[in-house]
Design an enzyme around this catalytic site. Structure first.
Site, mmCIF file in Angstrom:
data_model
loop_
_atom_site.group_PDB
_atom_site.id
_atom_site.type_symbol
_atom_site.label_atom_id
_atom_site.label_comp_id
_atom_site.label_asym_id
_atom_site.label_seq_id
_atom_site.Cartn_x
_atom_site.Cartn_y
_atom_site.Cartn_z
ATOM 1 N N PRO A 195 0.832 -1.213 0.000
ATOM 2 C CA PRO A 195 0.000 0.000 0.000
ATOM 3 C C PRO A 195 0.860 1.256 0.000
ATOM 4 C CG PRO A 195 -0.913 -1.603 1.508
ATOM 5 C CD PRO A 195 0.397 -2.173 1.034
ATOM 6 N N CYS A 196 0.453 2.233 -0.822
ATOM 7 C CA CYS A 196 1.319 3.386 -1.064
ATOM 8 C C CYS A 196 0.869 4.660 -0.368
ATOM 9 C CB CYS A 196 1.398 3.650 -2.573
ATOM 10 S SG CYS A 196 -0.209 4.035 -3.326
ATOM 11 N N GLN A 197 -0.258 4.641 0.350
ATOM 12 C CA GLN A 197 -0.792 5.899 0.884
ATOM 13 C C GLN A 197 0.204 6.628 1.775
ATOM 14 O OE1 GLN A 197 -2.291 2.970 0.857
ATOM 15 N NE2 GLN A 197 -4.485 3.125 0.455
ATOM 16 N N PHE A 250 3.372 6.672 1.543
ATOM 17 C CA PHE A 250 4.521 7.184 0.796
ATOM 18 C C PHE A 250 4.137 8.288 -0.177
ATOM 19 C CE2 PHE A 250 5.664 2.465 1.091
ATOM 20 C CZ PHE A 250 6.376 2.631 2.267
#
Length: 474
Positions: free
Chosen positions: A97-99, A101
C-alpha cells in the site's frame, strides 16, 4: 516462471504476468472485494482463458488474506519455508500500500501501512525467489522528515534490506505510457536479482557491493527497457503513444452531433442501486488508430458492450451545467491565458474560486490527444474530454489497460464506516498496476534480463580476477 503476487489488489500485475506466460502460485490480498475480482477473472478464468494460470496450493485457502495474519499462521509459515527450500519460486511481485509514501498524502513516517513493505520482505526471506518486482508511487524515493530529523527514503531502506538478503537491487521510474498504456502514470519499479543468478560468477561481496552492483545495473536496464518497450508496442500493433481518445471513443454516450446513444438500465448483478443507466452497446469507432480499442476488445469481440463497469453517474442539473461550462472554458484562449487553464492539468485554484466558487481540490479535463494523467481511486477527479460527466469504471479501466472482458466485483463506491471494510470498483481500478505495463516488464524479465546478466557476469568475473591479482602483489 512461477510467481507470487503480494498486495495483489484486483490483479492488474497478475494479469500482466499471466499474459506474459507466467504461472501464479498464489496471491495475497486483504480486501474481499478485490480478491473476488482477481479470483473470478484470473484464478477461475470465468470469462477468457489466458496464456498462464494460477496453480493454487492446497496448503493455502483460496480466499483473501491479510499478509500479517498469514505470516503468523504456523501452517502457512511452513508452506512458505518449503517454497524457499525447494527453490520453486522464480518471482515475488507486488506493490505494498502506497498511501503513506504518496506525495498526495500526509507522508507520515509512522503510518502503519508503510511497515507492510517489510512484511513483503519477510515473505521474500522465506520463499527465496530468484527475482523480485515491486511497484509503488514515486514518493517512496523521498526522504521522510519528522520533528526536524530526516530518515532514509523508504526505497533505500528496502534496497538495503534486500542486499542483506543477498539480492542485487535497483529501481527505476517507469512511465506506463511507454508501454502503450493511455495514461502517463509515473511509478517506482524495483527489480532485485538474487546474486546466484549471475551465472558462473561467485558474487560474494557484502551488501554494500551488492548495492553498488545494483546502481551500475540500473542505467543499463533502463536503456534496454526503453528499447524493449518500443518493440513490445510494435508487436501489439500499437502506435508510439496511445491517447485518451484512442482508448475511449467506442464508449461514448453522445455522437459527434451531441445526440445521445441508446441507454439501458444497469444490470442488477453489476449495481444494486436502482435508477442508473449505461450505454447499450459499443459506439462506432471514429479514431485515428483503433489498434488499442481492438486490443482491449480482444477475446470479447462478439459481445455488444464490455463486461460491466459501465454505470453512468447521475449528475444533478447543477453539476452537469458546471461541467458543461468547464468544457466550454477549457478551450477558450482568453480564459486559458487568464487562469492558465489547460487540458490534462488540475483546474487552477483561481479559476475554481472565481468562476465556480468550488472547493473541489482536484479536477482534470482529459486531453483527447494525449494519454491521461494518473488514474486515482476517486471517480470525480477526471472529467471526460467532450461529455459533461465524470468517467465510468470501465473508462478508467480502459485508461489502465484492463481488457473489456475483465469484470470488477463489489460496490461502485462506498462512504463512512464502510470505507474500512470494502474496496469498491473505482478504488480497485485506481490502485491497480496497468496490466499492459506489467506484461511488458514481465516479458523483459523472462526474455532480456538473462542476457544482460550473462554480460555482467563476465565483467564481474574479470573484476574479481583483477582484485585477486592486485591482492597477490601486496
Amino acid at each position: 516462471m512461477k510467481f507470487i503476487d503480494l498486495f495483489s489488489g484486483c490483479g492488474g500485475l497478475s494479469l500482466g504476468l499471466l499474459n506474459a506466460g507466467y504461472t501464479g502460485l498464489f496471491a495475497v490480498e486483504r480486501s474481499a472485494d478485490a480478491f473476488s475480482t482477481l479470483k473470478r477473472n484470473l484464478i477461475d478464468q470465468e470469462f477468457v482463458g489466458l496464456n498462464g494460470r494460477f496453480d493454487w496450493p492446497n496448503a493455502l485457502e483460496c480466499r483473501n488474506h491479510d499478509i500479517l495474519a498469514l505470516l503468523d499462521d504456523p501452517e502457512a509459515s511452513r508452506y512458505l519455508d518449503s517454497l524457499g527450500n525447494s527453490g520453486e519460486v522464480d518471482l515475488v511481485a507486488g506493490g505494498p500500500p502506497c498511501q503513506g509514501f504518496s506525495s498526495a498524502g500526509k507522508r507520515d513516517p509512522d503510518d502503519p501501512r508503510n511497515q507492510l513493505a517489510f512484511a513483503y520482505l519477510e515473505i521474500v526471506r522465506r520463499v527465496k525467489p530468484k527475482f523480485i518486482l515491486m511497484e509503488n508511487v514515486r514518493g517512496i524515493t523521498q526522504t521522510f522528515t519528522k520533528a526536524g530529523s530526516q530518515s532514509l527514503p523508504p526505497s533505500e531502506q528496502i534496497e538495503r534490506a534486500l542486499a542483506e538478503l543477498n539480492y542485487v537491487p535497483f529501481h527505476l521510474i517507469e512511465n506506463s505510457s511507454q508501454w502503450g498504456v493511455p495514461q502517463a502514470r509515473h511509478r517506482f519499479v524495483l527489480i532485485a536479482i538474487h546474486k546466484d543468478q549471475f551465472l558462473g560468477s561467485n558474487v560474494n561481496g557484502d551488501s554494500l557491493q551488492l548495492l553498488s552492483t545494483g546502481k551500475e545495473l540500473a542505467t543499463k536496464v533502463e536503456a534496454q527497457l526503453k528499447v524493449f518497450a518500443e518493440e513490445f508496442k510494435i508487436n501489439k500493433g500499437l502506435p508510439p503513444l496511445v491517447t485518451a481518445s484512442d482508448a475511449l471513443k467506442d464508449l461514448k454516450t453522445l455522437n459527434f452531433l451531441g445526440n445521445p446513444y441508446k441507454l439501458v438500465d444497469v444490470p442488477k448483478d453489476d449495481s444494486r442501486a436502482s435508477g442508473f443507466k449505461q450505454i447499450a452497446e459499443y459506439a462506432p469507432t471514429f479514431c485515428r488508430n483503433p489498434a488499442y480499442i481492438n486490443l482491449m476488445r480482444k477475446g470479447w469481440e462478439r459481445k455488444k458492450c464490455p463486461n460491466h463497469g459501465l454505470r453512468l453517474p447521475n449528475h444533478t442539473v447543477k453539476v452537469k451545467k458546471r461541467f458543461e461550462k468547464i468544457l466550454e472554458d477549457i478551450d477558450d484562449l482568453n480564459l486559458q491565458t487568464r487562469y492558465k487553464l489547460a487540458r490534462g492539468k488540475t483546474l487552477p485554484l483561481l479559476y475554481r474560486q472565481e468562476v465556480h466558487n468550488s472547493r473541489k481540490h482536484s479536477l482534470t479535463v482529459l486531453d483527447p490527444h494525449k494519454p491521461s494523467g494518473t488514474v486515482t481511486t476517486l471517480p470525480d477527479d477526471i472529467l471526460h474530454f467532450d461529455e459533461p460527466r465524470i468517467m465510468t469504471v470501465r473508462e478508467l479501466a480502459r485508461l489502465q489497460s484492463f481488457p473489456d472482458w475483465f469484470r470488477f466485483e463489489g460496490p461502485y463506491t462506498t462512504g463512512g464506516s464502510l470505507r474500512k471494510k470494502t474496496c469498491p470498483k473505482y478504488t480497485q481500478v485506481g490502485n491497480a498496476v496497468p496490466p499492459l505495463m506489467a506484461e511488458g516488464i514481465g516479458l523483459f524479465l523472462k526474455e532480456s534480463l538473462g542476457r544482460l546478466l550473462h554480460i555482467e557476469t563476465g565483467k564481474i568475473e574479470k573484476h574479481e580476477t583483477q582484485c585477486a591479482q592486485r591482492a597477490a602483489l601486496i
